[in-house]
Scaffold this motif. Structure first.
Motif, PDB file in Angstrom:
ATOM      1  N   ILE A  51      16.436  12.018  25.176  1.00 55.10           N
ATOM      2  CA  ILE A  51      15.363  12.913  25.206  1.00 55.10           C
ATOM      3  C   ILE A  51      15.452  14.242  26.209  1.00 55.10           C
ATOM      4  O   ILE A  51      14.785  15.098  25.761  1.00 55.10           O
ATOM      5  N   LEU A  52      15.954  13.892  27.399  1.00 53.56           N
ATOM      6  CA  LEU A  52      16.202  15.063  28.244  1.00 53.56           C
ATOM      7  C   LEU A  52      16.911  16.011  27.472  1.00 53.56           C
ATOM      8  O   LEU A  52      16.914  17.288  27.701  1.00 53.56           O
ATOM      9  N   LEU A  53      18.089  15.494  26.919  1.00 51.99           N
ATOM     10  CA  LEU A  53      19.054  16.567  26.211  1.00 51.99           C
ATOM     11  C   LEU A  53      18.197  17.476  24.979  1.00 51.99           C
ATOM     12  O   LEU A  53      18.653  18.512  24.787  1.00 51.99           O
ATOM     13  N   LEU A  54      17.557  16.582  24.308  1.00 52.79           N
ATOM     14  CA  LEU A  54      16.716  17.166  23.253  1.00 52.79           C
ATOM     15  C   LEU A  54      15.897  18.334  23.968  1.00 52.79           C
ATOM     16  O   LEU A  54      15.588  19.552  23.143  1.00 52.79           O
ATOM     17  N   VAL A  61      16.587  25.969  25.152  1.00 50.73           N
ATOM     18  CA  VAL A  61      17.568  27.072  24.604  1.00 50.73           C
ATOM     19  C   VAL A  61      17.063  27.919  23.595  1.00 50.73           C
ATOM     20  O   VAL A  61      17.041  28.806  23.389  1.00 50.73           O
ATOM     21  N   ARG A  62      16.562  27.101  22.599  1.00 49.90           N
ATOM     22  CA  ARG A  62      15.868  27.598  21.359  1.00 49.90           C
ATOM     23  C   ARG A  62      14.566  28.611  21.468  1.00 49.90           C
ATOM     24  O   ARG A  62      14.597  29.504  20.986  1.00 49.90           O
ATOM     25  N   TRP A  63      13.754  27.972  22.520  1.00 54.92           N
ATOM     26  CA  TRP A  63      12.744  28.734  23.017  1.00 54.92           C
ATOM     27  C   TRP A  63      12.959  29.685  23.550  1.00 54.92           C
ATOM     28  O   TRP A  63      12.012  30.814  23.418  1.00 54.92           O
ATOM     29  N   TYR A 115      10.803  32.103  33.772  1.00 57.09           N
ATOM     30  CA  TYR A 115      10.309  30.804  34.331  1.00 57.09           C
ATOM     31  C   TYR A 115      11.052  29.905  33.206  1.00 57.09           C
ATOM     32  O   TYR A 115      11.235  28.634  33.436  1.00 57.09           O
ATOM     33  N   LYS A 116      11.358  30.448  31.853  1.00 64.49           N
ATOM     34  CA  LYS A 116      12.151  29.820  31.059  1.00 64.49           C
ATOM     35  C   LYS A 116      13.397  29.496  31.361  1.00 64.49           C
ATOM     36  O   LYS A 116      14.064  28.210  31.278  1.00 64.49           O
ATOM     37  N   LEU A 117      14.113  30.210  32.076  1.00 61.96           N
ATOM     38  CA  LEU A 117      15.406  29.995  32.761  1.00 61.96           C
ATOM     39  C   LEU A 117      15.303  29.012  33.876  1.00 61.96           C
ATOM     40  O   LEU A 117      16.329  28.171  33.982  1.00 61.96           O
ATOM     41  N   LEU A 118      14.357  29.350  34.752  1.00 63.75           N
ATOM     42  CA  LEU A 118      14.057  28.380  35.793  1.00 63.75           C
ATOM     43  C   LEU A 118      13.870  26.803  35.133  1.00 63.75           C
ATOM     44  O   LEU A 118      14.567  25.836  35.671  1.00 63.75           O
ATOM     45  N   PHE A 119      13.370  26.754  34.189  1.00 60.77           N
ATOM     46  CA  PHE A 119      12.934  25.374  33.391  1.00 60.77           C
ATOM     47  C   PHE A 119      14.135  24.744  32.846  1.00 60.77           C
ATOM     48  O   PHE A 119      14.646  23.871  32.889  1.00 60.77           O
TER      49      PHE A 119
END
Length: 159
Positions: A28-31, A37-39, A48-52
């Motif tokens: 689940i974490l891998l998904l 990455v797709r987001w 914030y996307k990079l941090l996440f």
């Protein structure tokens, strides 16, 4: 006349449900990581996307490492015990209990609402060897092995 000895080893391995649960969590974490990455690809780059993404990747790697290093196999044979970590290189220790055993004990630990038994074997070589009926297979056979082979080394009888 020689006695017929049962020389078959008792091999205690981790129970399957614990590793299946960790495997599902990692999947689940891998998904979620791939979805992040797709987001980033679709929605554009934001800090914030990079941090996440970095935090998810860090948690994923740490959980995989924990899963790999936690897997151990404990074998009891005649008067020796072997503690093997198959996913670690060179992490196999065989201890002659007739020479290096200090004492052993069975304790109970409450986790949540359930009570579990833990066999702890203390040796002169270092860290104690822990086997619990929550995590490992053939727990009862391991306790019976210690009771029959080393009854004088039970904690209640050692001063």
């Amino acid at each position: 006349m020689q006695k017929n000895r049962n020389s078959k080893a008792i091999v205690c391995k981790p129970k399957v449900p614990a590793f299946v649960a960790l495997g599902v969590f990692l999947f689940i974490l891998l998904l979620i990581t791939v979805g992040t990455v797709r987001w980033i690809e679709i929605g554009g780059f934001e800090w914030y996307k990079l941090l996440f993404l970095v935090s998810l990747a860090f948690i994923l790697v740490m959980m995989i490492v924990r899963l790999m290093f936690a897997y151990k196999v404990v074998s009891f044979k005649t008067k020796t015990i072997t503690q093997d970590y198959p996913l670690r290189i060179g992490a196999k220790v065989t201890i002659d209990l007739s020479q290096y055993l200090l004492f052993w004990e069975v304790r109970q630990r409450k986790i949540g609402k359930k009570l579990f038994n833990i066999l702890t074997i203390y040796t002169k070589t270092g860290q104690p060897i822990l086997i619990s009926n929550r995590d490992m297979t053939y727990y009862q056979e391991a306790v019976k092995f210690m009771e029959t082979k080393f009854p004088k080394f039970h904690r209640s009888k050692v001063k």
